[in-house]
Scaffold this motif. Sequence first.
Motif, PDB file in Angstrom:
ATOM      1  N   LYS A  33       0.791  -1.117  -0.047  1.00  0.00           N
ATOM      2  CA  LYS A  33      -0.085   0.113   0.160  1.00  0.00           C
ATOM      3  C   LYS A  33       0.949   1.146  -0.014  1.00  0.00           C
ATOM      4  O   LYS A  33       1.724   1.456   0.980  1.00  0.00           O
ATOM      5  N   LEU A  34       0.880   2.034  -1.081  1.00  0.00           N
ATOM      6  CA  LEU A  34       1.525   3.360  -1.282  1.00  0.00           C
ATOM      7  C   LEU A  34       0.369   4.374  -1.020  1.00  0.00           C
ATOM      8  O   LEU A  34      -0.335   4.660  -1.767  1.00  0.00           O
ATOM      9  N   ALA A  35       0.893   5.332  -0.314  1.00  0.00           N
ATOM     10  CA  ALA A  35      -0.085   6.748   0.223  1.00  0.00           C
ATOM     11  C   ALA A  35       0.598   7.628  -0.810  1.00  0.00           C
ATOM     12  O   ALA A  35       1.759   7.850  -0.564  1.00  0.00           O
ATOM     13  N   THR A  36       0.043   8.348  -1.521  1.00  0.00           N
ATOM     14  CA  THR A  36       0.398   9.477  -2.324  1.00  0.00           C
ATOM     15  C   THR A  36      -0.001  10.866  -1.885  1.00  0.00           C
ATOM     16  O   THR A  36       0.212  11.296  -1.046  1.00  0.00           O
ATOM     17  N   GLY A  37      -0.869  11.457  -2.778  1.00  0.00           N
ATOM     18  CA  GLY A  37      -1.610  12.624  -2.333  1.00  0.00           C
ATOM     19  C   GLY A  37      -2.903  12.660  -3.249  1.00  0.00           C
ATOM     20  O   GLY A  37      -3.381  11.628  -3.557  1.00  0.00           O
ATOM     21  N   GLY A  38      -3.466  13.657  -3.331  1.00  0.00           N
ATOM     22  CA  GLY A  38      -4.691  13.986  -3.978  1.00  0.00           C
ATOM     23  C   GLY A  38      -4.694  13.423  -5.558  1.00  0.00           C
ATOM     24  O   GLY A  38      -3.729  13.421  -6.203  1.00  0.00           O
ATOM     25  N   ASN A  39      -5.625  12.896  -5.975  1.00  0.00           N
ATOM     26  CA  ASN A  39      -5.662  11.979  -7.458  1.00  0.00           C
ATOM     27  C   ASN A  39      -5.361  12.925  -8.443  1.00  0.00           C
ATOM     28  O   ASN A  39      -5.362  12.637  -9.574  1.00  0.00           O
ATOM     29  N   THR A  40      -5.193  14.259  -8.086  1.00  0.00           N
ATOM     30  CA  THR A  40      -4.992  15.195  -9.342  1.00  0.00           C
ATOM     31  C   THR A  40      -3.537  15.618  -9.302  1.00  0.00           C
ATOM     32  O   THR A  40      -3.197  16.587  -9.954  1.00  0.00           O
ATOM     33  N   GLY A  41      -2.949  15.747  -8.079  1.00  0.00           N
ATOM     34  CA  GLY A  41      -1.506  15.984  -7.901  1.00  0.00           C
ATOM     35  C   GLY A  41      -0.383  15.157  -8.461  1.00  0.00           C
ATOM     36  O   GLY A  41      -0.595  14.033  -8.904  1.00  0.00           O
ATOM     37  N   THR A  42       0.694  15.692  -8.366  1.00  0.00           N
ATOM     38  CA  THR A  42       1.880  15.073  -8.755  1.00  0.00           C
ATOM     39  C   THR A  42       2.446  13.773  -8.004  1.00  0.00           C
ATOM     40  O   THR A  42       2.794  12.916  -8.566  1.00  0.00           O
ATOM     41  N   TYR A  43       2.025  13.582  -6.590  1.00  0.00           N
ATOM     42  CA  TYR A  43       2.411  12.469  -5.566  1.00  0.00           C
ATOM     43  C   TYR A  43       1.581  11.221  -6.316  1.00  0.00           C
ATOM     44  O   TYR A  43       2.013  10.196  -6.350  1.00  0.00           O
ATOM     45  N   ALA A  69      -1.853  13.871   1.347  1.00  0.00           N
ATOM     46  CA  ALA A  69      -0.743  14.382   1.027  1.00  0.00           C
ATOM     47  C   ALA A  69       0.171  14.179   2.352  1.00  0.00           C
ATOM     48  O   ALA A  69      -0.037  13.471   3.187  1.00  0.00           O
ATOM     49  N   SER A  70       1.162  14.947   2.206  1.00  0.00           N
ATOM     50  CA  SER A  70       2.268  14.668   3.551  1.00  0.00           C
ATOM     51  C   SER A  70       2.044  14.461   4.713  1.00  0.00           C
ATOM     52  O   SER A  70       2.283  13.286   5.555  1.00  0.00           O
ATOM     53  N   ASN A  83       2.032   0.647   3.880  1.00  0.00           N
ATOM     54  CA  ASN A  83       3.296   0.171   3.870  1.00  0.00           C
ATOM     55  C   ASN A  83       4.486   1.330   3.653  1.00  0.00           C
ATOM     56  O   ASN A  83       5.419   1.351   3.967  1.00  0.00           O
ATOM     57  N   MET A  84       4.083   2.261   2.690  1.00  0.00           N
ATOM     58  CA  MET A  84       4.900   3.299   2.128  1.00  0.00           C
ATOM     59  C   MET A  84       4.242   4.406   1.741  1.00  0.00           C
ATOM     60  O   MET A  84       3.242   4.416   1.546  1.00  0.00           O
ATOM     61  N   ALA A  85       5.127   5.734   1.734  1.00  0.00           N
ATOM     62  CA  ALA A  85       4.139   6.907   1.409  1.00  0.00           C
ATOM     63  C   ALA A  85       5.256   7.807   1.124  1.00  0.00           C
ATOM     64  O   ALA A  85       6.554   7.918   1.044  1.00  0.00           O
ATOM     65  N   ILE A  86       4.727   8.852   0.007  1.00  0.00           N
ATOM     66  CA  ILE A  86       5.418   9.746  -0.672  1.00  0.00           C
ATOM     67  C   ILE A  86       5.239  11.187   0.446  1.00  0.00           C
ATOM     68  O   ILE A  86       4.027  11.442   0.609  1.00  0.00           O
ATOM     69  N   VAL A  87       6.269  11.711   0.901  1.00  0.00           N
ATOM     70  CA  VAL A  87       6.164  12.658   1.831  1.00  0.00           C
ATOM     71  C   VAL A  87       7.287  13.816   1.728  1.00  0.00           C
ATOM     72  O   VAL A  87       8.344  13.410   1.413  1.00  0.00           O
ATOM     73  N   GLN A  88       7.023  15.259   1.832  1.00  0.00           N
ATOM     74  CA  GLN A  88       7.783  16.157   1.587  1.00  0.00           C
ATOM     75  C   GLN A  88       8.942  15.977   2.702  1.00  0.00           C
ATOM     76  O   GLN A  88       8.449  15.915   3.944  1.00  0.00           O
ATOM     77  N   ASN A  89      10.098  16.419   2.409  1.00  0.00           N
ATOM     78  CA  ASN A  89      10.965  16.302   3.464  1.00  0.00           C
ATOM     79  C   ASN A  89      10.815  17.344   4.621  1.00  0.00           C
ATOM     80  O   ASN A  89      11.054  17.066   5.830  1.00  0.00           O
ATOM     81  N   ASP A  90      10.358  18.472   4.464  1.00  0.00           N
ATOM     82  CA  ASP A  90      10.131  19.500   5.387  1.00  0.00           C
ATOM     83  C   ASP A  90       8.974  19.000   6.407  1.00  0.00           C
ATOM     84  O   ASP A  90       9.200  19.024   7.702  1.00  0.00           O
TER      85      ASP A  90
END
Length: 123
Positions: A33-43, A69-70, A83-90
């Motif tokens: 399971k990979l968490a990203t962001g909104g379905n219209t966004g880059t992530y 998102a993050s 299991n995994m996610a895309i997150v901004q470093n800040d």
Amino acid sequence: MNKKWITSIGAVLLSAALLASCSASGAAKQTVKLATGGNTGTYYAFGTAVGQILGEKSGVSFNIQSTGASKANIQLISAKEVNMAIVQNDVMDYAFNGTDLFATDGAVKGFSAMAGLYPNSRK
């Protein structure tokens, strides 16, 4: 974003996904399971592309999830809902230190970083 670059980044993600799946029961096909962001966004677009390429190359199934998102992704990782996610470093820094977006809720330390996927600069 070229396919070679995505495949290189995907190799890092795949390694972590496969390590995570090794601890699962002997099921024939694993799902990450990979968490990203909104379905219209880059992530979301990035996660979908990576999941598709890695799924084809590895046989591991990726369940790409549209999220808030993050901040939401940090919370989903901490709660072990993904299991995994895309997150901004800040945002990871805010979570770890309990500042900014996490000042009210407090620090979240139940996550780790695996790779920098691409530069995220602000003007």
